[in-house]
Design an enzyme around this catalytic site. Structure first.
Site: not given
Lengths: 652, 419
Positions: A350, A472, A157, A277, A275, A353, A121, A279, A324-325, A290, A92, A191-192
């Site tokens: 943040t 969890r 994950w 990721e 982390h 924004k 293009d 963002y 912080h993880h 926006s 998931h 790919s990314s």
């Protein structure tokens, strides 16, 4: 003199050349049908491919989520086995992050960014196609486990070592589920990174005349930041995955405890990717919002420079908060304090924004059309997710929250309430641009409200579950822990959310087939992507490369129609004198090269190394063919009304 | 008014505001982080309340403005003729002011956060001499607790499994170790979690204000049966704790066959027939007074069937239980599984999952995989076969140990005699 130069230029480089190339270097020219899709280099078609597959995987990931919620609806349930449950939450998360939200963002990048900068293009069109086919290869490798005895990957994950080692994750001989996960993620990373490099080069180099950086639409800015985050963060996870692959395949000891390996190293490498990721998932969403808010408030974005700059600051600070993880891994007081403060600091850009979005609404004329509803929903839900984020930036409080349902609530508020709401808003907003049809307001709003209610019913109770001590990633819980009501409500909410998503998709499919046809610019939009001559846009995007005079370029066009028309006529003449509209040629090599990676990746994951070598050779041959088929490209010529002249142009 | 006082008052006010949730049990479960029973958890909760208050206030302000702006500036039909709103691009002073306010709000959170980071990390200096030390080991999927201060002649430190007994009112430093993958030690009412990391010596400290019985659980995903890797912490008053330690240091209790002992029916129980997978192992009766049940468990069961227990001791040997389990003073010396020397005095079985009743123990012994899938007793450990052994393809499909109903009854009686 000038005339001579011009004629030499046309004669030499652009005159049709005799076909001396072997058949396999012949560029495909199909404009419709399956071949046109397999060989496409058109950023819009590639964007649509990304969109379709990411939405498919979004539904797969959503289905997995529903199975998880069925299992957790009542205590001590037996709907899923522990093993299957573990596979379910692993897939998931992996699916939603890598196969749904990231590629859906990539779909928007691909489709919109070249339009927003007035380009025909991206900088490397074949590479763009390649990035998509490699994404598909990675997605197949990640999911192929479902059809084998071993099942899908079941290590989470985050794949914390040493649970991913042979000793702990290989349940029987030939259980390669973890190898598939490792390989799938590496290929997705390829790919990314390819896609991101392409976007960066495109944004830096291919902006229309007059489009200075500080006139870029915010979505393009966010594309740029996201692309930088990707190319800077993916190397970290790639290193970690390669090390893990070496451990699993060749007996190295990077994370192997008995060989002195350090599992904590995996966590640092993973989260220094993981982390940013976060963002990577949220910045594109912020970009879309926006664009939508100013359009439906009928005034420019409030504090554009600060919105852009805060995006950069978020991206920058995003690399300094990964631990912080890991507050519970025993970092020691000083490191915990440093990462705690850095994490609090990231709340400032943040929050800024959110202030700016509210400032955009302030004093406007707010038209609450469907995309605007989703965008407003985004602000509310993202704000709530942000506040729970601040709560666990305080490390001592996080000691109780980490790995509990409180965290599950938090990141679903920022990822569904944030990313997904914005992406759903974006689909509604850009549907008229992409398909020339308009989603019905009634059904669009209905799906919004069902999704909004279902989402909150699902995830709000999880705050209480977490604070009441529910960890969890647990397949079962006892009925005496005070978690029964919260879980049942969450499961009911999940089905309401599921129904909402179902309505949303039915409406989208219906609209695609039978929706109300519209002329261009139905929302009275502000940015350049809406300046295309027709919806859907023609293959060459703009009849004339636009010239940008203001931040909201299209708004300026609409308010200065005469000036722009004169300018365009002049530019059309110039472009024609340069040989016409230059378009990239299609190619088979991106997909062929990706097939080599798919084959090699599958073989490697199964520890069948001769096959892996064959896959590597195929990939290499693909790249060679790609290099030698030549740059391609052809010219289009338009008639007075902007139609492409039947002569397909002088290809070379 | 000191900061601690303010936060305490705010905390009380929050608690009152959240009262409906407390009274309906949403925040008062056995693993509630709100019903703190020790200074570490309390310090963490205080920080949480600070974050909660600050974010709540900011939320009310920002959400209020957002809601107001949305409603006030919503386009209405009559607006169609109105001119475009002013195309303003922002106001730097508003922006800078809001940034400054955000930073101020975060400073309010940061100060208590920093204090609590240092406080919760290790036993405070002045109490360190008084701290009691234990070592907790995480294993797939159970906990081993070692008492380095309690050495037993010829054996080493006292060990216990899945139930950590600690002295109340005294700081306890828990060293965190793991033998396999990452686990996390979490007793929400006493302290937040800290991970057990391979090749890394972590620790935490906690203190129970009063004697009590606490629920804990592994909080880091650790493989197939992570969800059912649980444990309990029992805090005892200092003299009770000393008595408990003294008793635990004794070798296993040996029942003596008394020929005149009448055959009692009390040993009889009806095992669950084909118990459902994940069938619950808790009862309301136990939950009402867990401490009372724990105290009762320390005593020999009434109506013990001595003959059956002796038979069980033989079965324990025959079925190769002794290769993994130790029963100090009896036959077993194994270290792969929990030490069972005083198993009968524990309130839970299968790592805090099932109450240690005869029916539950019978179920665990006969169908372990149905209770905790993938467990090492069933699947084998460190190359040794368990209830199952591998077929030539490497799949665990060949039955290795079979425990009949009668044998299980004997084992239950034996294990429950180990007080």
């Amino acid at each position: 003199m000038e005339a001579a130069l011009k004629s030499a230029y046309t004669e030499k480089d652009h005159a049709p050349q005799p076909a001396v190339r072997p058949w396999f270097f012949t560029r495909p020219t199909a404009k419709t049908g399956i071949v046109s899709w397999l060989t496409t280099v058109d950023h819009k078609k590639i964007g649509l491919l990304y969109g379709m597959f990411s939405l498919f995987f979004f539904l797969v990931g959503g289905f997995e989520a529903l199975l998880i919620r069925v299992q957790l609806a009542v205590p001590n349930n037996t709907f899923l086995t522990h093993q299957l449950y573990n596979e379910m939450f692993t897939m998931h998360a992996t699916t939603m992050i890598f196969l749904a939200v990231m590629p859906l963002s990539a779909a928007f990048f691909n489709y919109l960014m070249p339009l927003q900068i007035g380009a025909r293009d991206v900088a490397f069109p074949r590479l763009n196609g390649f990035a998509f086919w490699v994404f598909l290869a990675g997605a197949i490798i990640l999911n192929v486990g479902w059809f084998t005895k071993a099942g899908a990957p079941d290590v989470g994950w985050f794949g914390y070592a040493p649970l991913t080692s042979n000793q702990f994750s290989t349940h029987f001989k030939g259980d390669v589920s973890t190898d598939l996960w490792v390989m799938g993620l590496q290929i997705l990373g390829v790919s990314s990174v390819i896609g991101s490099l392409n976007f960066i080069v495109t944004i830096i180099n291919m902006r229309a005349p007059g489009l200075t950086m500080m006139r870029l639409p915010v979505f393009t800015w966010m594309t740029l930041f996201t692309a930088f985050l990707i190319i800077l963060s993916f190397p970290a996870i790639t290193i970690a995955l390669v090390e893990l692959m070496m451990d699993r395949s060749f007996g190295t000891g990077f994370f192997e405890v008995s060989k002195g390996g350090l599992p904590i190293l995996w966590q640092h490498l993973f989260w220094i990717f993981g982390h940013p990721e976060v963002y990577i998932l949220i910045l594109p969403a912020m970009g879309i919002v926006s664009e939508i808010l100013p359009t439906f408030s009928r005034k420019p974005l409030f504090g554009y420079p600060i919105v852009v700059f805060s995006g950069a600051v978020i991206g920058f600070l995003g690399f300094g908060v990964w631990s912080h993880h890991m507050f519970t891994t025993g970092l020691g007081t000083m490191a915990t304090a440093a990462f705690s403060l850095a994490t609090m600091a990231i709340a400032v850009p943040t929050g800024v924004k959110i202030f700016n979005w509210i400032g955009t609404l302030w004093g406007g004329q707010i038209h609450t059309r469907t995309p605007m509803m989703f965008a407003l929903g985004f602000i509310w839900m993202f704000m709530m997710g942000g506040f729970s984020g601040v709560m666990h930036s305080a490390a001592p409080a996080d000691a109780q929250q980490q790995d509990s349902y409180f965290v599950v609530a938090h990141f679903h508020y920022v990822l569904i309430g944030g990313s997904i709401f914005a992406l759903l808003a974006g689909i509604h907003f850009y549907f008229p641009l992409v398909f020339g049809r308009m989603v019905s307001e009634f059904w669009g709003k209905l799906s919004f409200w069902v999704i909004f209610i279902g989402f909150n019913v699902t995830f709000f109770p999880m705050h209480f579950l977490g604070l009441n001590g529910m960890p969890r990633r647990t397949a079962v819980y006892d009925g005496n822990m005070g978690w029964n009501e919260g879980n049942l409500i969450a499961s009911i909410g999940a089905f309401i959310l599921g129904i909402g998503i179902f309505i949303y998709f039915v409406v989208i499919v219906y609209t695609y087939a039978k929706g109300k046809k519209i002329k261009r610019d139905p929302w009275d939009a502000r940015t350049l992507e809406w300046a295309v001559p027709s919806v859907p846009p023609p293959e060459h995007n703009f009849h004339v490369t636009p010239t940008v005079h203001a931040r909201d370029a299209f708004w300026y066009e609409k308010t200065h129609a005469k000036e722009i028309a004169e300018e365009n006529a002049l530019h059309a003449k110039e472009e024609e004198s340069h040989g016409g509209i230059h378009m990239p040629s299609q190619s088979w090599f991106p997909i062929l090269t990706a097939c080599g990676m798919l084959f090699g990746g599958l073989c490697f994951a199964h520890h069948f190394f001769p096959g892996a070598i064959v896959g590597g050779v195929l990939t290499f041959l693909g790249v060679i063919g790609w290099a030698f088929e030549g740059p391609g490209g052809y010219h289009l010529h338009l008639d007075k009304d902007g139609n492409v002249k039947p002569d397909h142009g002088d290809s070379h | 008014m000191s900061f601690a006082t303010i936060s305490r008052r705010l905390a009380t006010a929050t608690a009152v505001a959240l009262l409906p949730l407390f009274t309906s049990g949403w925040l008062t479960g056995p693993q509630s982080t709100f019903e703190t029973k020790g200074p570490v958890a309390r310090s963490q909760l205080d920080v949480f309340y600070v974050t909660l208050w600050v974010t709540m206030i900011v939320f009310v302000l920002v959400a209020g403005v957002l809601a107001y702006a949305t409603l006030k500036y919503k386009a209405r039909k009559e607006d169609a003729e109105k001119p475009m709103p002013p195309q303003g691009h922002g106001n730097p002073f508003v922006e800078l002011g809001l940034i400054a306010l955000s930073i101020a709000a975060l400073v309010v959170i940061a100060v208590p956060t920093l204090r609590a980071i240092w406080y919760t990390y290790d036993v405070p200096e002045e109490q360190r001499a008084n701290a009691y030390e234990v070592t907790a080991h995480g294993l797939q999927w159970w906990f081993k607790f070692e008492y380095p201060a309690e050495q037993i002649d010829g054996t080493g430190a006292l060990v216990n499994a899945n139930e950590l007994v600690i002295p109340a009112g005294r700081p306890v430093r828990v060293n965190l170790r793991t033998a396999d993958v990452i686990h996390s030690f979490w007793v929400p009412k006493l302290a937040g979690k800290v991970d057990m990391m391979p090749n890394r010596g972590n620790h935490l400290w906690l203190q129970a204000d009063e004697p009590g019985y606490f629920w804990g659980q592994c909080a880091e995903f650790c493989g197939e049966s992570h969800a059912v890797m649980r444990f309990r912490v029992i805090a005892l008053a200092e003299p009770d704790f000393a008595a408990w330690v003294a008793k635990q240091k004794q070798p296993a209790r040996t029942v003596v066959a008394a020929p005149e002992q009448p055959k009692l029916v009390a040993a009889g129980y009806i095992p669950l027939v084909n118990p459902k997978r994940n069938a619950p192992g808790y009862t309301a009766e136990f939950d009402a007074d867990p401490m009372g049940h724990w105290i009762a468990k320390q005593e020999v069961d009434a109506g013990e069937d001595v003959a059956l227990a002796l038979r069980g001791r033989a079965v324990f040997k025959e079925k190769a239980c002794i290769t993994c389990h130790a029963v100090r003073g009896h036959d077993g010396l194994g270290v792969n599984g929990p030490d069972l020397t005083h198993f009968g005095s524990r309130t839970t079985v299968a790592a805090g999952l099932l109450e240690n009743s005869k029916v539950n123990l019978h179920r665990w012994i006969t169908e372990p995989n149905n209770v905790k899938p993938g467990n090492k007793m069933y699947m084998g450990v460190n190359g040794m076969a368990g209830y199952m052994t591998a077929d030539p393809k490497g799949d665990m499909t060949v039955a290795h140990i079979k425990v009949s109903d009668d044998e299980a009854r004997a084992l239950v009686e034996y294990l429950h005699s180990l007080k």
